[in-house]
Design a protein around this motif. Structure first.
Motif, PDB file in Angstrom:
ATOM      1  N   THR A 117       0.826  -1.202   0.000  1.00  0.00           N
ATOM      2  CA  THR A 117       0.000   0.000   0.000  1.00  0.00           C
ATOM      3  C   THR A 117       0.864   1.256   0.000  1.00  0.00           C
ATOM      4  O   THR A 117       0.590   2.204  -0.754  1.00  0.00           O
ATOM      5  CB  THR A 117      -0.953  -0.002   1.213  1.00  0.00           C
ATOM      6  N   LYS A 118       1.901   1.287   0.823  1.00  0.00           N
ATOM      7  CA  LYS A 118       2.796   2.450   0.859  1.00  0.00           C
ATOM      8  C   LYS A 118       3.435   2.692  -0.506  1.00  0.00           C
ATOM      9  O   LYS A 118       3.490   3.821  -0.985  1.00  0.00           O
ATOM     10  CB  LYS A 118       3.912   2.237   1.884  1.00  0.00           C
ATOM     11  N   THR A 163       0.716   8.903  -6.188  1.00  0.00           N
ATOM     12  CA  THR A 163       0.797  10.307  -5.787  1.00  0.00           C
ATOM     13  C   THR A 163       1.822  11.049  -6.633  1.00  0.00           C
ATOM     14  O   THR A 163       1.547  12.133  -7.158  1.00  0.00           O
ATOM     15  CB  THR A 163       1.149  10.422  -4.291  1.00  0.00           C
ATOM     16  N   THR A 186       0.723   3.859  -3.106  1.00  0.00           N
ATOM     17  CA  THR A 186       0.292   5.229  -2.813  1.00  0.00           C
ATOM     18  C   THR A 186       1.366   6.228  -3.211  1.00  0.00           C
ATOM     19  O   THR A 186       1.070   7.266  -3.818  1.00  0.00           O
ATOM     20  CB  THR A 186      -0.056   5.370  -1.315  1.00  0.00           C
TER      21      THR A 186
END
Length: 111
Positions: A12-13, A20, A16
């Motif tokens: 997830t990190k 981004t 993301t």
């Protein structure tokens, strides 16, 4: 279970951070392609052949995963993509990339 939770956190990190940076225009097309390739190598599909969506039943998701495991799946998946049917067998609309560089993977499937 600890390993599964940590993998989900790391995945997830990374996703993301990539999305981004991509949507903020901080990556060149080449950098975006490299980051997408690295991510796809590090983290294969969580649900092979499908995506979780609101209203998806466990049975429908498992059926899509089983379909993905068939030996002729790659050829059939490319044909479904060409016909604009990706995701529709599970009752969802085709995914439209929010980042222009996310279409890189789709372009590879078409070549």
């Amino acid at each position: 279970m600890d390993d599964l939770a940590k993998a989900a956190e790391l995945r997830t990190k990374e996703a993301t951070g990539f999305v981004t940076a991509c949507t903020a225009g901080k990556l060149s097309p080449k950098e975006a392609e490299e980051r997408l390739w690295q991510y796809s190598q590090r983290w294969p599909e969580a649900l092979p052949g499908t995506h979780s969506f609101k209203g998806a039943t466990d049975a429908a998701l498992l059926a899509e995963i089983d379909e993905t495991r068939r030996p002729d799946y790659p050829e059939r998946a490319v044909e479904r993509f060409r016909q604009g049917e990706q995701g529709r067998s599970a009752g969802q609309e085709p995914i439209k990339p929010s980042c222009p560089f996310m279409a890189i993977e789709a372009g590879r499937a078409m070549s």
